[in-house]
Scaffold this active site. Structure first.
Site, short mmCIF file in Angstrom:
data_model
loop_
_atom_site.label_atom_id
_atom_site.label_comp_id
_atom_site.label_asym_id
_atom_site.label_seq_id
_atom_site.Cartn_x
_atom_site.Cartn_y
_atom_site.Cartn_z
N GLU A 125 0.67 -1.08 -0.02
CA GLU A 125 0.08 -0.27 -0.07
C GLU A 125 0.87 1.26 -0.04
OE1 GLU A 125 -0.63 -1.99 2.84
OE2 GLU A 125 -2.58 -3.19 2.39
N TYR A 137 7.64 2.44 -7.45
CA TYR A 137 6.91 1.09 -7.62
C TYR A 137 6.70 0.78 -9.18
CZ TYR A 137 6.78 1.84 -2.87
OH TYR A 137 7.06 2.08 -1.49
#
Length: 172
Positions: A125, A137
């Site tokens: 998350e 990411y």
């Protein structure tokens, strides 16, 4: 809609001297301080210590030399691996080491470990407001797969759920 990455978050001074190794007892005091700096609900040194003996934990520390050549804790990453699935708990970098490739190397260590252990995917998350992390990411193969409403506190914010699939489990 995905946010556009801008150059101000690029890793402009990527270090070649980053050492990533499994988290050890001597790193814990510095990592507890890093938790205080980075998270609204920081882990204590004792909580981090428990991860040293947790068989499902995969935690790494990044070390970088200072101006005098003394190794300093620059950041850490950690995930849990359970039945071939990985969940990232934390990736954190001290402010003075951000934008130098430390977070990238720590995240790569998690992905490499997951691949070596034949895991199907790695999930994490991230705050939607943390655009530098989201860019990192995405660049490492994570994709947005969901949203957790009001996941974070101080301030309250949703969590963007991102997953990096390491192999296609539909092929058996």
């Amino acid at each position: 809609m995905p946010r556009k990455f801008t150059a101000r978050w690029a890793e402009t001074n990527v270090r070649k001297d980053i050492q990533v190794l499994p988290m050890r007892e001597e790193h814990l005091a510095a990592l507890a301080k890093l938790e205080q700096l980075c998270f609204s609900s920081p882990r204590s040194e004792a909580t981090l210590r428990r991860e040293l003996h947790n068989p499902t934990a995969r935690f790494f520390t990044a070390l970088c030399p200072d101006a005098n050549g003394v190794e300093q804790v620059a950041g850490y990453s950690g995930m849990q691996e359970i039945v071939g699935e990985c969940y990232v708990e934390d990736i954190a970098v001290f402010p003075e080491f951000r934008g130098q490739g430390v977070g990238r190397r720590l995240t790569q260590a998690l992905l490499q470990t997951a691949r070596e252990n034949h895991c199907a995917f790695v999930t994490l998350e991230v705050r939607p407001s943390n655009e530098p992390a989201i860019h990192l990411y995405r660049s490492l193969g994570f994709a947005e797969v969901g949203l957790r409403k009001r996941f974070y506190t101080h301030p309250t914010e949703d969590a963007l759920l991102m997953t990096c699939y390491l192999w296609d489990n539909r092929k058996g």
